[in-house]
Design a protein around this motif. Structure first.
Motif, PDB file in Angstrom:
ATOM      1  N   ALA A   5       0.804  -1.229   0.000  1.00  0.00           N
ATOM      2  CA  ALA A   5       0.000   0.000   0.000  1.00  0.00           C
ATOM      3  C   ALA A   5       0.835   1.276   0.000  1.00  0.00           C
ATOM      4  CB  ALA A   5      -0.914  -0.007   1.225  1.00  0.00           C
ATOM      5  N   MET A   6       0.175   2.326  -0.466  1.00  0.00           N
ATOM      6  CA  MET A   6       0.667   3.681  -0.250  1.00  0.00           C
ATOM      7  C   MET A   6       0.210   4.052   1.160  1.00  0.00           C
ATOM      8  SD  MET A   6      -0.503   6.901  -2.538  1.00  0.00           S
ATOM      9  CE  MET A   6      -0.304   8.598  -2.040  1.00  0.00           C
ATOM     10  N   LEU A   7       1.159   4.299   2.069  1.00  0.00           N
ATOM     11  CA  LEU A   7       0.801   4.654   3.441  1.00  0.00           C
ATOM     12  C   LEU A   7       0.426   6.133   3.496  1.00  0.00           C
ATOM     13  CD1 LEU A   7       3.685   2.706   5.220  1.00  0.00           C
ATOM     14  CD2 LEU A   7       1.404   1.870   4.589  1.00  0.00           C
ATOM     15  N   HIS A  42       3.753   7.963 -10.092  1.00  0.00           N
ATOM     16  CA  HIS A  42       3.142   9.306  -9.973  1.00  0.00           C
ATOM     17  C   HIS A  42       2.281   9.378  -8.709  1.00  0.00           C
ATOM     18  CE1 HIS A  42       4.411  10.355 -13.954  1.00  0.00           C
ATOM     19  NE2 HIS A  42       3.517   9.650 -14.612  1.00  0.00           N
ATOM     20  N   THR A  43       1.514   8.302  -8.451  1.00  0.00           N
ATOM     21  CA  THR A  43       0.582   8.299  -7.317  1.00  0.00           C
ATOM     22  C   THR A  43       1.334   8.337  -5.988  1.00  0.00           C
ATOM     23  OG1 THR A  43      -1.044   7.037  -8.581  1.00  0.00           O
ATOM     24  CG2 THR A  43      -1.263   6.960  -6.186  1.00  0.00           C
ATOM     25  N   LEU A  44       2.322   7.454  -5.870  1.00  0.00           N
ATOM     26  CA  LEU A  44       3.000   7.285  -4.586  1.00  0.00           C
ATOM     27  C   LEU A  44       4.004   8.391  -4.290  1.00  0.00           C
ATOM     28  CD1 LEU A  44       3.892   5.735  -2.069  1.00  0.00           C
ATOM     29  CD2 LEU A  44       5.179   4.179  -3.537  1.00  0.00           C
ATOM     30  N   TRP A  45       4.846   8.714  -5.246  1.00  0.00           N
ATOM     31  CA  TRP A  45       5.939   9.644  -4.922  1.00  0.00           C
ATOM     32  C   TRP A  45       5.661  11.082  -5.344  1.00  0.00           C
ATOM     33  CZ3 TRP A  45       7.740   4.550  -6.252  1.00  0.00           C
ATOM     34  CH2 TRP A  45       8.370   3.890  -5.183  1.00  0.00           C
ATOM     35  N   GLU A  46       4.736  11.272  -6.313  1.00  0.00           N
ATOM     36  CA  GLU A  46       4.473  12.651  -6.759  1.00  0.00           C
ATOM     37  C   GLU A  46       3.135  13.168  -6.249  1.00  0.00           C
ATOM     38  OE1 GLU A  46       4.964  12.389 -11.036  1.00  0.00           O
ATOM     39  OE2 GLU A  46       6.844  11.326 -10.689  1.00  0.00           O
ATOM     40  N   GLY A  47       2.373  12.313  -5.571  1.00  0.00           N
ATOM     41  CA  GLY A  47       1.068  12.748  -5.061  1.00  0.00           C
ATOM     42  C   GLY A  47       0.110  13.163  -6.167  1.00  0.00           C
ATOM     43  N   ALA A  48       0.204  12.481  -7.318  1.00  0.00           N
ATOM     44  CA  ALA A  48      -0.553  12.916  -8.506  1.00  0.00           C
ATOM     45  C   ALA A  48      -2.058  12.931  -8.304  1.00  0.00           C
ATOM     46  CB  ALA A  48      -0.208  12.014  -9.691  1.00  0.00           C
ATOM     47  N   ILE A  49      -2.577  12.026  -7.492  1.00  0.00           N
ATOM     48  CA  ILE A  49      -4.037  12.012  -7.283  1.00  0.00           C
ATOM     49  C   ILE A  49      -4.389  12.513  -5.883  1.00  0.00           C
ATOM     50  CG2 ILE A  49      -4.512  10.208  -8.994  1.00  0.00           C
ATOM     51  CD1 ILE A  49      -4.664   8.179  -6.694  1.00  0.00           C
ATOM     52  N   GLU A  51      -3.556  12.991  -1.585  1.00  0.00           N
ATOM     53  CA  GLU A  51      -3.151  12.130  -0.468  1.00  0.00           C
ATOM     54  C   GLU A  51      -4.041  10.886  -0.395  1.00  0.00           C
ATOM     55  OE1 GLU A  51      -0.929  10.799   1.295  1.00  0.00           O
ATOM     56  OE2 GLU A  51      -0.323  12.563   2.448  1.00  0.00           O
ATOM     57  N   ARG A  52      -3.440   9.755  -0.107  1.00  0.00           N
ATOM     58  CA  ARG A  52      -4.162   8.509   0.142  1.00  0.00           C
ATOM     59  C   ARG A  52      -3.470   7.833   1.321  1.00  0.00           C
ATOM     60  NH1 ARG A  52      -6.699  10.541  -3.468  1.00  0.00           N
ATOM     61  NH2 ARG A  52      -7.732   9.563  -5.250  1.00  0.00           N
ATOM     62  N   HIS A  53      -4.289   7.236   2.218  1.00  0.00           N
ATOM     63  CA  HIS A  53      -3.712   6.540   3.364  1.00  0.00           C
ATOM     64  C   HIS A  53      -4.035   5.063   3.273  1.00  0.00           C
ATOM     65  CE1 HIS A  53      -2.341  10.133   5.325  1.00  0.00           C
ATOM     66  NE2 HIS A  53      -3.507  10.692   5.061  1.00  0.00           N
ATOM     67  N   ASN A  54      -3.005   4.240   3.379  1.00  0.00           N
ATOM     68  CA  ASN A  54      -3.185   2.774   3.399  1.00  0.00           C
ATOM     69  C   ASN A  54      -4.007   2.274   2.213  1.00  0.00           C
ATOM     70  OD1 ASN A  54      -1.731   2.819   5.772  1.00  0.00           O
ATOM     71  ND2 ASN A  54      -3.588   3.004   7.016  1.00  0.00           N
ATOM     72  N   MET A  55      -3.788   2.861   1.061  1.00  0.00           N
ATOM     73  CA  MET A  55      -4.481   2.400  -0.146  1.00  0.00           C
ATOM     74  C   MET A  55      -3.568   1.433  -0.913  1.00  0.00           C
ATOM     75  SD  MET A  55      -5.732   4.486  -3.513  1.00  0.00           S
ATOM     76  CE  MET A  55      -4.041   4.709  -4.090  1.00  0.00           C
ATOM     77  N   ILE A  56      -4.088   0.236  -1.159  1.00  0.00           N
ATOM     78  CA  ILE A  56      -3.284  -0.756  -1.888  1.00  0.00           C
ATOM     79  C   ILE A  56      -3.080  -0.284  -3.327  1.00  0.00           C
ATOM     80  CG2 ILE A  56      -3.238  -3.145  -2.712  1.00  0.00           C
ATOM     81  CD1 ILE A  56      -4.731  -3.891  -0.066  1.00  0.00           C
ATOM     82  N   LEU A  57      -1.835  -0.342  -3.784  1.00  0.00           N
ATOM     83  CA  LEU A  57      -1.460   0.170  -5.107  1.00  0.00           C
ATOM     84  C   LEU A  57      -1.713  -0.873  -6.200  1.00  0.00           C
ATOM     85  CD1 LEU A  57       1.859   1.907  -3.994  1.00  0.00           C
ATOM     86  CD2 LEU A  57      -0.120   3.088  -4.989  1.00  0.00           C
ATOM     87  N   GLY A  58      -1.510  -0.461  -7.451  1.00  0.00           N
ATOM     88  CA  GLY A  58      -1.519  -1.394  -8.574  1.00  0.00           C
ATOM     89  C   GLY A  58      -2.831  -1.468  -9.321  1.00  0.00           C
ATOM     90  N   HIS A  59      -2.735  -1.474 -10.680  1.00  0.00           N
ATOM     91  CA  HIS A  59      -3.951  -1.622 -11.501  1.00  0.00           C
ATOM     92  C   HIS A  59      -3.674  -2.451 -12.742  1.00  0.00           C
ATOM     93  CE1 HIS A  59      -1.843   2.103 -12.656  1.00  0.00           C
ATOM     94  NE2 HIS A  59      -2.006   1.587 -13.855  1.00  0.00           N
ATOM     95  N   GLU A  60      -2.499  -3.108 -12.776  1.00  0.00           N
ATOM     96  CA  GLU A  60      -2.189  -3.930 -13.952  1.00  0.00           C
ATOM     97  C   GLU A  60      -1.937  -5.353 -13.496  1.00  0.00           C
ATOM     98  OE1 GLU A  60       0.902  -2.246 -16.385  1.00  0.00           O
ATOM     99  OE2 GLU A  60       0.102  -0.221 -16.158  1.00  0.00           O
ATOM    100  N   CYS A  61      -2.760  -6.294 -13.975  1.00  0.00           N
ATOM    101  CA  CYS A  61      -2.587  -7.691 -13.579  1.00  0.00           C
ATOM    102  C   CYS A  61      -3.420  -8.604 -14.459  1.00  0.00           C
ATOM    103  CB  CYS A  61      -3.009  -7.900 -12.119  1.00  0.00           C
ATOM    104  SG  CYS A  61      -4.787  -7.946 -11.850  1.00  0.00           S
TER     105      CYS A  61
END
Ligand code: NAD
Ligand code: ZN
Length: 353
Positions: A5-7, A42-49, A51-61
């Motif tokens: 997750a993104m903490l 972009h989401t995790l390190w640049e804050g593109a969307i 702030e998010r707390h404890n949101m599990i990352l990833g959308h490609e699988c």
């Protein structure tokens, strides 16, 4: 269950969460392989969307279905599935208007690792399973299947937005994985000449394999000077933008012939305005169109793109430049995407065949 997750902006790690519950139209899936995206960075390190707390990352699988809701008709536990990054609500007004990717608001078809937990997790939730999942063709392996979540549909959407036609000369700006798929898509659509903007050695090699013949470096002077020199001052019919910034549109318009079209799929992370050069835009009358869009998701799209790969008409395997085995390597793969070694195209974490 465990998820990565993104903490908060700039901080990430493994966390424990409740397994998601399955509504009547939904599915719960477990990943077979996951890929890291520039958007995760972009989401995790640049804050593109934001702030998010404890949101599990990833959308490609790609994934295996473990549970379906009572109203799901076409999928059952044990099915191996393609999972699009964008999972619209297919009964929304936006979907009925033809723009399912904006169901629920602009860009709101993007749910994984945006409005809800993503796929870097033991289990994840898919809304509208019949509308969004597609069966994984048996001859596509789990690593290649991940490229169908986002890279193929986005690169190809750039080609659709640019309206590439038989015989067109096409300029593809940016040849990361999305731009490489825009090269491949332009080639499949019958472009006669593909000029690519990019210099990384392995991307150039892969782009050649997909049909690009001329290369321009944005570090060696303006794109337009180089493209106009390559085309005897005529310019190109179509431009797909898959890299750059708000300033890239100026070059794209300058490279276009009158009546040309731009298809942008690049995420514009900063700047207030996009610059359109007045004179080269035909002082307002040049018939140069600028389109930009989020990739369409959904089952039909996944089935069709999966069929292209299954039929051997599109080889996505060159995109997966770094393949890791097991969840233990997820963080390494994500950090690799952030640090972008020169030979990286896509890092993929394989969990099963
Ligand atoms: P990437 O970062 O791997 O590729 C972008 C490429 O553009 C890089 O190779 C970079 O060197 C190059 N570049 C940078 N500045 C440039 C410039 N001024 N001119 C030309 N090229 C330049 O990213 P990617 O994974 O290939 O994704 C491309 C873009 O698409 C990203 O912005 C991503 O967020 C976006 N995206 C959009 C959608 C969508 O649905 N529209 C979906 C996925 C990704
Ligand atoms: Zn992605």
């Amino acid at each position: 269950m465990k998820g990565y997750a993104m903490l908060k902006i700039g901080e990430s790690g493994w966390i424990e969460k409740e397994r998601p519950t399955c509504g009547p139209l939904d599915a719960i899936c477990k990943p077979l392989a996951v890929a890291i995206c520039t958007s995760d960075v972009h989401t995790l390190w640049e804050g593109a969307i934001g702030e998010r707390h404890n949101m599990i990352l990833g959308h490609e699988c790609c994934a295996e279905v473990v549970e379906v809701g009572e109203l799901v008709k076409d999928f059952k536990p044990g099915d191996r599935v393609l999972v699009p990054a964008i999972t619209p609500d297919w009964n929304s007004l936006e979907a009925q208007a033809g723009y399912a990717m904006h169901s629920g608001g602009m860009l709101a078809g993007w749910k994984f690792s945006n409005f809800k937990d993503g796929v870097f997790s033991e289990f994840f939730h898919v809304n509208d399973a019949d509308g969004n999942l597609a069966l994984l063709p048996p001859n596509i392996n789990s690593v290649d299947a991940c490229m169908l979540s986002d890279m193929v549909p986005t690169g190809f959407h750039g080609v659709e937005l640019a309206d590439v036609q038989f015989g067109d000369t096409v300029l593809v700006i940016g040849i990361g994985p999305v731009g490489l798929m825009a090269v491949a898509g332009s080639n499949l659509r019958g472009a006669s000449r593909i000029i690519a903007v990019g210099t990384r050695k392995n991307c150039v090699e892969v782009a050649k394999g997909y049909g690009a013949v001329d290369f321009v470096s944005y570090k060696n002077g303006t794109i337009e000077e180089q493209v106009l020199a390559l085309t005897d001052g005529q310019g190109v019919d179509k431009v797909v933008i898959a890299g750059g910034s708000v300033e890239t549109f100026e070059s794209a318009v300058k490279c276009l012939k009158p009546g040309g079209k731009i298809g942008n799929v690049n995420y514009l992370g900063s700047g207030t305005y996009i610059t359109i050069p007045r004179v080269e835009w035909g002082v307002g009358m040049g018939h140069k169109q600028i389109n930009g869009g989020l990739m369409p998701g959904g089952r039909l799209r996944m089935e069709k793109l999966g069929a292209l790969v299954a039929a051997g008409k599109l080889d996505v395997s060159p995109l997966a430049s770094h393949v890791f085995e097991g969840w233990d390597h997820l963080e390494e793969a994500l950090f690799m995407m952030r640090d972008k070694p020169a030979d990286l195209i896509k890092p993929v974490v394989k969990l099963a065949d």
